[in-house]
Design an enzyme around this catalytic site. Structure first.
Site: not given
Ligand SMILES: *[C@@H]1O[C@H](CO)[C@@H](O)[C@H](O)[C@H]1NC(C)=O
Ligand SMILES: *[C@@H]1O[C@H](CO)[C@@H](O)[C@H](O)[C@H]1NC(C)=O
Ligand SMILES: *[C@@H]1O[C@H](CO)[C@@H](O)[C@H](O)[C@H]1NC(C)=O
Ligand SMILES: *[C@@H]1O[C@H](CO)[C@@H](O)[C@H](O)[C@H]1NC(C)=O
Ligand SMILES: *[C@@H]1O[C@H](CO)[C@@H](O)[C@H](O)[C@H]1NC(C)=O
Ligand SMILES: *[C@@H]1O[C@H](CO)[C@@H](O)[C@H](O)[C@H]1NC(C)=O
Ligand SMILES: *[C@@H]1O[C@H](CO)[C@@H](O)[C@H](O)[C@H]1NC(C)=O
Ligand SMILES: *[C@@H]1O[C@H](CO)[C@@H](O)[C@H](O)[C@H]1NC(C)=O
Length: 424
Positions: A233-234
């Site tokens: 998620g990054d």
């Protein structure tokens, strides 16, 4: 002692210790100290002490073996200055869920006020997970904890899974990283390290994970990432301050932000560079971007990790080739020289950090965004020698994407700007 006597002495002492000395293995190999770590088998007992002991006993010209079982890691590990060690990981290291313990005890990484649960460093290490070895950060606990905080990003003391610190002339391969507490693998002061065949899955089971980068390099050089698969998620893989001579090849990135350069320029008055990056044959699926530069603003607002700005330096000499994108969420190539945690700043595009000599050759397949590129460069150090060519990307209805947004881009090569401002 004569050589023959030395051999029989080594053989006898090994036999006396109950070790299985194979006469076919050369004596040097036989002499190599092997420490097989015995797991406690319960998370009520911390396996940290036996892990530390194994590296003390076999951390110089030795071999350390994690068996095909679960090791419960309930305390910080700071294992450095290893020399010439084979580290074989067949089982799983599972980090404990005592969030308060980790917030109080995690170790400083040495950048952006970040912390870590595990520091590993040394020279000439061969770390092999044999495709079964797994580091499990028990991140679901962290993802729900962090979702309840005001800032869903950095939290003081929230640890990276491992940090490689001062690792040189080494190979890391065949490892799985599941649900890292925060960033998966940070590397600082590492030189001449290859990381091959790595699988990362930081997808949360109940709460979506945040700030779970795949890997981050800091003050490191001659690092090769090959055959990585990252669900997160990054940043899929990110180069931060003073990362030079890096390659990323033959990898698959899902759902994250893509390959990130930065964030950088966060430390007022400090000079940092990103130089000589080679990227080839990468698949991006449902990521924000393929390539993403992010620098802070010209003025300093707060302190790292959740603030800063006003740094100096440059990013230069980077080649990206053979990139395959699918369902991108935003522009394939994004330069955002305006990272800030403030809503308003007078020096949004005023950072004296210069981006130049970047070549992207070949992006193909599909996107959900009509933008090929959004380049918002610095007004005081405009981007130059940016080349984008062989772009063949379509929306789901078959229309070619063709928007190039440019703010402060000098002499674009291979493309024409369609709007005179990029996005932040
Ligand atoms: C041990 O495992 C149990 C069950 O999974 C979990 O509830 C508990 O938080 C764990 N304890 C530690 C110290 O990780
Ligand atoms: C963490 O630190 C706080 C404040 O010093 C203390 O109250 C708490 O007992 C500590 N917890 C652990 C698990 O170390
Ligand atoms: C790439 O890495 C995966 C593990 O993540 C492994 O199964 C696969 O065999 C590797 N591919 C190559 C070509 O080595
Ligand atoms: C990644 O983890 C999530 C959550 O456990 C799981 O649903 C998903 O199948 C995993 N993906 C892969 C490719 O293993
Ligand atoms: C980064 O490298 C430059 C030399 O290229 C050096 O002057 C600077 O101090 C380094 N910055 C940091 C933060 O290590
Ligand atoms: C990028 O490509 C140029 C032109 O082929 C070459 O001179 C340069 O060395 C390459 N740099 C890297 C880091 O691959
Ligand atoms: C860490 O954060 C504090 C304040 O939050 C700041 O004063 C300090 O300069 C920061 N240190 C580094 C190395 O960024
Ligand atoms: C495809 O979708 C885009 C964005 O919605 C639209 O602008 C374009 O006209 C569509 N092309 C065709 C051929 O329908």
């Amino acid at each position: 002692m004569k050589l023959a006597e030395l051999f029989s002495f080594v053989f006898l002492s090994a036999a006396a210790l109950g070790a299985l000395a194979d006469p076919a293995v050369p004596s040097v190999e036989r002499q190599k100290e092997t420490c097989v770590i015995k797991a406690s088998g319960t998370n009520a007992t911390d396996d940290g002490p036996v892990i530390r002991e194994a590296f003390q006993n076999c951390g110089h010209h030795g071999r350390v073996v994690f068996e095909a079982t679960t090791y419960y890691v309930n305390s910080v590990l700071d294992i450095r200055d290893l020399e010439d060690v084979d580290i074989d990981i067949y089982g799983k290291l599972l980090w404990s869920t005592n969030i308060q313990y980790w917030l109080n005890h995690s170790l400083p990484v040495g950048y952006q006020n970040q912390s870590t649960a595990f520091i590993l460093g040394g020279n000439n290490l061969r770390i092999d997970g044999h495709n079964t070895g797994t580091f499990d950060g028990n991140g679901d606990y962290w993802y729900s904890f962090i979702s309840e905080q005001p800032v869903h990003s950095d939290f003081p003391g929230r640890p990276h899974a491992p940090t490689l610190n001062g690792l040189t002339n080494s190979v890391v391969k065949g490892l799985n990283f599941l649900r890292s507490q925060m960033w998966t693998l940070s590397m600082i002061y590492c030189h001449h390290v290859e990381l091959n065949d790595i699988f990362v899955n930081n997808t949360g089971n109940s709460v979506q994970s945040s700030n779970t980068d795949g890997a981050d390099t800091i003050r490191s050089s001659f690092i090769k990432f090959d055959n990585w698969t990252v669900y997160n998620g990054d940043d899929s893989i990110s180069l931060k301050g003073n990362s030079t001579d890096i390659s990323i090849t033959n990898s698959h990135f899902y759902r994250g932000l893509g390959i990130a350069l930065g964030s950088i320029g966060q430390y007022k008055g400090e000079f940092e560079t990103l130089e000589r990056l080679y990227v080839d044959n990468i698949y991006f699926e449902n990521t924000d971007h393929a390539v993403y530069f992010k620098t802070w603003t010209g003025d300093q607002n707060g302190f790292p990790p959740n603030g800063g700005g006003g740094g100096l330096g440059f990013a230069a000499d980077m080649n990206f080739t053979n990139m395959h994108v699918s369902a991108l969420r935003a522009s394939a190539v994004a330069f955002s020289q305006c990272t800030t945690f403030l809503r308003r700043t007078r020096k949004l595009h005023q950072l004296a950090f210069h981006i130049r000599d970047i070549t992207v050759t070949g992006i193909q397949s599909t996107s959900n965004s009509p933008r090929v590129a959004s380049l918002q460069c610095s007004a005081v150090a405009p981007c130059d020698n940016i080349a984008l060519s062989e772009i063949d990307v379509t929306l789901s209805n078959g229309t070619q994407i063709s928007q190039y947004l440019c703010g402060n881009v000098e002499d674009p090569r291979g493309f024409s700007c369609t709007r005179a401002a990029g996005e932040c």
